[in-house]
Design a protein around this motif. Structure first.
Motif, PDB file in Angstrom:
ATOM      1  N   SER A 164      59.273  25.242  29.403  1.00 44.93           N
ATOM      2  CA  SER A 164      58.929  24.565  30.661  1.00 44.93           C
ATOM      3  C   SER A 164      57.498  24.054  30.668  1.00 44.93           C
ATOM      4  CB  SER A 164      59.149  25.514  31.844  1.00 44.93           C
ATOM      5  OG  SER A 164      58.302  26.651  31.738  1.00 44.93           O
ATOM      6  N   PHE A 165      56.608  24.686  29.928  1.00 43.63           N
ATOM      7  CA  PHE A 165      55.219  24.223  29.873  1.00 43.63           C
ATOM      8  C   PHE A 165      55.147  22.770  29.403  1.00 43.63           C
ATOM      9  CE2 PHE A 165      51.358  23.506  27.350  1.00 43.63           C
ATOM     10  CZ  PHE A 165      50.387  23.716  28.314  1.00 43.63           C
ATOM     11  N   PHE A 166      55.921  22.455  28.376  1.00 41.98           N
ATOM     12  CA  PHE A 166      55.895  21.100  27.828  1.00 41.98           C
ATOM     13  C   PHE A 166      56.794  20.141  28.615  1.00 41.98           C
ATOM     14  CE2 PHE A 166      54.608  23.725  24.190  1.00 41.98           C
ATOM     15  CZ  PHE A 166      53.448  23.068  23.812  1.00 41.98           C
ATOM     16  N   THR A 167      57.996  20.577  28.958  1.00 43.94           N
ATOM     17  CA  THR A 167      58.937  19.653  29.599  1.00 43.94           C
ATOM     18  C   THR A 167      58.518  19.280  31.013  1.00 43.94           C
ATOM     19  OG1 THR A 167      60.333  21.492  30.355  1.00 43.94           O
ATOM     20  CG2 THR A 167      60.873  20.504  28.231  1.00 43.94           C
ATOM     21  N   SER A 168      57.862  20.183  31.738  1.00 44.78           N
ATOM     22  CA  SER A 168      57.486  19.891  33.120  1.00 44.78           C
ATOM     23  C   SER A 168      56.485  18.739  33.203  1.00 44.78           C
ATOM     24  CB  SER A 168      56.878  21.132  33.783  1.00 44.78           C
ATOM     25  OG  SER A 168      55.696  21.544  33.116  1.00 44.78           O
ATOM     26  N   MET A 169      55.759  18.457  32.121  1.00 47.42           N
ATOM     27  CA  MET A 169      54.814  17.345  32.124  1.00 47.42           C
ATOM     28  C   MET A 169      55.521  16.005  32.256  1.00 47.42           C
ATOM     29  SD  MET A 169      52.107  18.515  29.187  1.00 47.42           S
ATOM     30  CE  MET A 169      51.395  20.158  29.172  1.00 47.42           C
ATOM     31  N   GLY A 170      56.793  15.966  31.868  1.00 50.89           N
ATOM     32  CA  GLY A 170      57.561  14.737  31.989  1.00 50.89           C
ATOM     33  C   GLY A 170      58.516  14.740  33.159  1.00 50.89           C
ATOM     34  N   GLY A 171      58.405  15.725  34.060  1.00 56.04           N
ATOM     35  CA  GLY A 171      59.301  15.802  35.206  1.00 56.04           C
ATOM     36  C   GLY A 171      60.629  16.442  34.877  1.00 56.04           C
ATOM     37  N   SER A 190      62.150  28.510  38.941  1.00 62.65           N
ATOM     38  CA  SER A 190      60.979  28.000  38.217  1.00 62.65           C
ATOM     39  C   SER A 190      60.374  26.727  38.799  1.00 62.65           C
ATOM     40  CB  SER A 190      61.360  27.746  36.755  1.00 62.65           C
ATOM     41  OG  SER A 190      62.377  26.758  36.663  1.00 62.65           O
ATOM     42  N   ILE A 191      61.203  25.849  39.363  1.00 63.95           N
ATOM     43  CA  ILE A 191      60.718  24.521  39.750  1.00 63.95           C
ATOM     44  C   ILE A 191      59.690  24.516  40.881  1.00 63.95           C
ATOM     45  CG2 ILE A 191      61.475  22.373  40.890  1.00 63.95           C
ATOM     46  CD1 ILE A 191      63.856  22.331  39.043  1.00 63.95           C
ATOM     47  N   PRO A 192      59.799  25.385  41.914  1.00 61.27           N
ATOM     48  CA  PRO A 192      58.841  25.291  43.030  1.00 61.27           C
ATOM     49  C   PRO A 192      57.375  25.267  42.642  1.00 61.27           C
ATOM     50  CG  PRO A 192      60.631  26.752  43.633  1.00 61.27           C
ATOM     51  CD  PRO A 192      60.837  26.404  42.185  1.00 61.27           C
ATOM     52  N   SER A 193      56.977  25.997  41.592  1.00 59.55           N
ATOM     53  CA  SER A 193      55.560  26.011  41.211  1.00 59.55           C
ATOM     54  C   SER A 193      55.108  24.646  40.726  1.00 59.55           C
ATOM     55  CB  SER A 193      55.314  27.067  40.120  1.00 59.55           C
ATOM     56  OG  SER A 193      56.004  26.729  38.923  1.00 59.55           O
ATOM     57  N   GLY A 194      55.958  23.956  39.944  1.00 61.72           N
ATOM     58  CA  GLY A 194      55.599  22.617  39.475  1.00 61.72           C
ATOM     59  C   GLY A 194      55.565  21.612  40.611  1.00 61.72           C
ATOM     60  N   VAL A 195      56.561  21.682  41.506  1.00 61.04           N
ATOM     61  CA  VAL A 195      56.601  20.773  42.655  1.00 61.04           C
ATOM     62  C   VAL A 195      55.372  20.970  43.532  1.00 61.04           C
ATOM     63  CG1 VAL A 195      57.821  20.248  44.799  1.00 61.04           C
ATOM     64  CG2 VAL A 195      59.110  20.538  42.675  1.00 61.04           C
ATOM     65  N   TRP A 196      55.023  22.233  43.758  1.00 60.17           N
ATOM     66  CA  TRP A 196      53.851  22.514  44.601  1.00 60.17           C
ATOM     67  C   TRP A 196      52.600  21.916  43.993  1.00 60.17           C
ATOM     68  CZ3 TRP A 196      49.325  25.357  43.742  1.00 60.17           C
ATOM     69  CH2 TRP A 196      48.539  25.585  44.881  1.00 60.17           C
ATOM     70  N   CYS A 237      51.544  25.643  34.864  1.00 55.20           N
ATOM     71  CA  CYS A 237      50.532  25.297  33.859  1.00 55.20           C
ATOM     72  C   CYS A 237      50.755  23.887  33.317  1.00 55.20           C
ATOM     73  CB  CYS A 237      50.562  26.300  32.718  1.00 55.20           C
ATOM     74  SG  CYS A 237      50.083  27.984  33.187  1.00 55.20           S
ATOM     75  N   GLY A 238      52.021  23.518  33.090  1.00 57.55           N
ATOM     76  CA  GLY A 238      52.317  22.187  32.579  1.00 57.55           C
ATOM     77  C   GLY A 238      51.954  21.092  33.565  1.00 57.55           C
ATOM     78  N   ALA A 239      52.292  21.305  34.850  1.00 50.49           N
ATOM     79  CA  ALA A 239      51.959  20.313  35.869  1.00 50.49           C
ATOM     80  C   ALA A 239      50.449  20.185  36.043  1.00 50.49           C
ATOM     81  CB  ALA A 239      52.610  20.698  37.202  1.00 50.49           C
ATOM     82  N   ARG A 240      49.737  21.311  35.908  1.00 51.11           N
ATOM     83  CA  ARG A 240      48.284  21.296  36.065  1.00 51.11           C
ATOM     84  C   ARG A 240      47.594  20.530  34.945  1.00 51.11           C
ATOM     85  NH1 ARG A 240      44.549  24.351  38.896  1.00 51.11           N
ATOM     86  NH2 ARG A 240      42.497  24.540  37.922  1.00 51.11           N
ATOM     87  N   LEU A 241      48.118  20.661  33.723  1.00 53.17           N
ATOM     88  CA  LEU A 241      47.474  20.044  32.564  1.00 53.17           C
ATOM     89  C   LEU A 241      48.055  18.680  32.204  1.00 53.17           C
ATOM     90  CD1 LEU A 241      47.188  23.181  30.246  1.00 53.17           C
ATOM     91  CD2 LEU A 241      45.410  22.178  31.677  1.00 53.17           C
ATOM     92  N   GLN A 242      49.056  18.220  32.962  1.00 55.22           N
ATOM     93  CA  GLN A 242      49.786  17.006  32.586  1.00 55.22           C
ATOM     94  C   GLN A 242      48.882  15.816  32.312  1.00 55.22           C
ATOM     95  OE1 GLN A 242      51.282  14.452  35.450  1.00 55.22           O
ATOM     96  NE2 GLN A 242      53.343  14.281  34.595  1.00 55.22           N
ATOM     97  N   LYS A 243      47.918  15.553  33.206  1.00 54.23           N
ATOM     98  CA  LYS A 243      47.100  14.349  33.083  1.00 54.23           C
ATOM     99  C   LYS A 243      46.179  14.384  31.864  1.00 54.23           C
ATOM    100  CE  LYS A 243      45.230  14.700  37.139  1.00 54.23           C
ATOM    101  NZ  LYS A 243      45.908  15.947  37.550  1.00 54.23           N
ATOM    102  N   ARG A 244      46.027  15.546  31.264  1.00 56.68           N
ATOM    103  CA  ARG A 244      45.125  15.688  30.114  1.00 56.68           C
ATOM    104  C   ARG A 244      45.851  15.630  28.767  1.00 56.68           C
ATOM    105  NH1 ARG A 244      43.507  18.909  34.280  1.00 56.68           N
ATOM    106  NH2 ARG A 244      41.334  18.726  34.937  1.00 56.68           N
TER     107      ARG A 244
END
Length: 300
Positions: A23-30, A63-69, A265-272
């Motif tokens: 999920s760390f990697f995949t969440s960066m792409g939604g 798992s998803i709520p943390s990324g959405v938030w 973590c993935g959503a937080r670091l996505q832009k980098r």
């Protein structure tokens, strides 16, 4: 540890660890990562009954709520796009559940179906990469600073528009709806919620920026996963004594706890992170898994 519903035996730390990395990697792409966890459960854990699909959806719910938030906090949620996706996928996921139980209860044909889905997603990712190379002169949005937010969202019966990083984007509302309907059916069968299909489509076909649509794709996956789990749980008594249909809540929750941390973590670091690295890695995993399933099925 033994999981009674699925019959799986594995260390209690394994599901959260695998889910966190995926999920760390995949969440960066939604994408929630459920499309990779299902092959892991079937091939490595031996969980092949229809119950594996709703168990995978339980992972999405936890798992998803943390990324959405995180995407909400950073102002990167395209709400009109989110609602169109939800309205399309909800009826589709119920229809997909019926298809799974009526025509694909056996793990053999179901693995062929899974392989076809993975082939499509992997091919779409590499097509997106090739398309991006041909348009290298266009300004790239990946890696923009945290000030980039979604603004001026507008929706009509024909089109959906929004502004991100100073540029305006638009797509067809009916196209998004009917795509979501089809994706919902596939997600209901596969147990993935559909985000892994719709997110690459938004980026590769509609030309929308991945940093802006990732939140919408995850939110749509969350809502449809809730409906999918409720559907499988409700009809489970009808198949009592025939096959396992209800989700393995404990196993799904353990996967979900790992995904909860990984998505944040993935959503937080996505832009980098440059999406090309993530897409190449995911594409290779997808195509490799699909090839393994197809070769294994036709060689038997």
């Amino acid at each position: 540890m033994h999981f009674a519903v699925s019959g799986v035996d594995c260390p209690i730390w394994l599901p959260p660890l695998v889910a966190f990395v995926v999920s760390f990697f995949t969440s960066m792409g939604g994408v929630s990562g459920a499309f990779l966890l299902l092959p892991f459960q079937m091939s490595f854990l031996g969980f092949t009954s229809p119950a594996v699909s709703p168990t995978n959806l339980v992972y999405n719910i936890v798992s998803i709520p943390s990324g959405v938030w995180r995407y909400l906090r950073e102002g990167r949620m395209v709400w009109p796009l989110t609602w169109v996706v939800i309205l399309g996928t909800l009826p589709g996921v119920v229809a997909g559940g019926f298809i799974r139980l009526a025509w694909l209860p056996d793990p053999g044909p179901f693995k062929v179906f899974v392989a076809c889905v993975l082939l499509y997603i992997g091919a779409r990712m590499f097509w997106d990469l090739a398309k991006g190379r041909r348009k290298a002169k266009e300004p790239l949005l990946e890696g923009q600073p945290a000030l980039c937010v979604v603004e001026h969202c507008r929706i009509t019966s024909r089109s959906l528009c929004f502004t991100y990083a100073g540029r305006e984007y638009a797509c067809s509302t009916p196209m998004i709806f009917f795509l979501s309907l089809a994706v919902g059916m596939v997600g209901g069968v596969y147990g993935i919620g559909g985000g892994s299909i719709v997110a690459p489509f938004f980026v590769a076909v509609c030309g929308l920026p991945v940093h802006a649509v990732a939140g919408a794709a995850l939110m749509g996956t969350f809502v449809t996963s809730v409906v999918g789990v409720a559907f499988y749980q409700a009809i489970a008594p009808l198949y009592s004594g025939q096959m396992a249909v209800a989700p393995d809540w404990l196993l799904g929750a353990l996967f979900g706890l790992g995904g909860l941390g990984g998505m944040y973590c993935g959503a937080r670091l996505q832009k980098r992170v440059k999406p090309i690295y993530i897409k190449v890695m995911l594409g290779l995993i997808l195509l490799g898994t699909a090839a393994k399933y197809l070769v294994g099925y036709f060689m038997n």
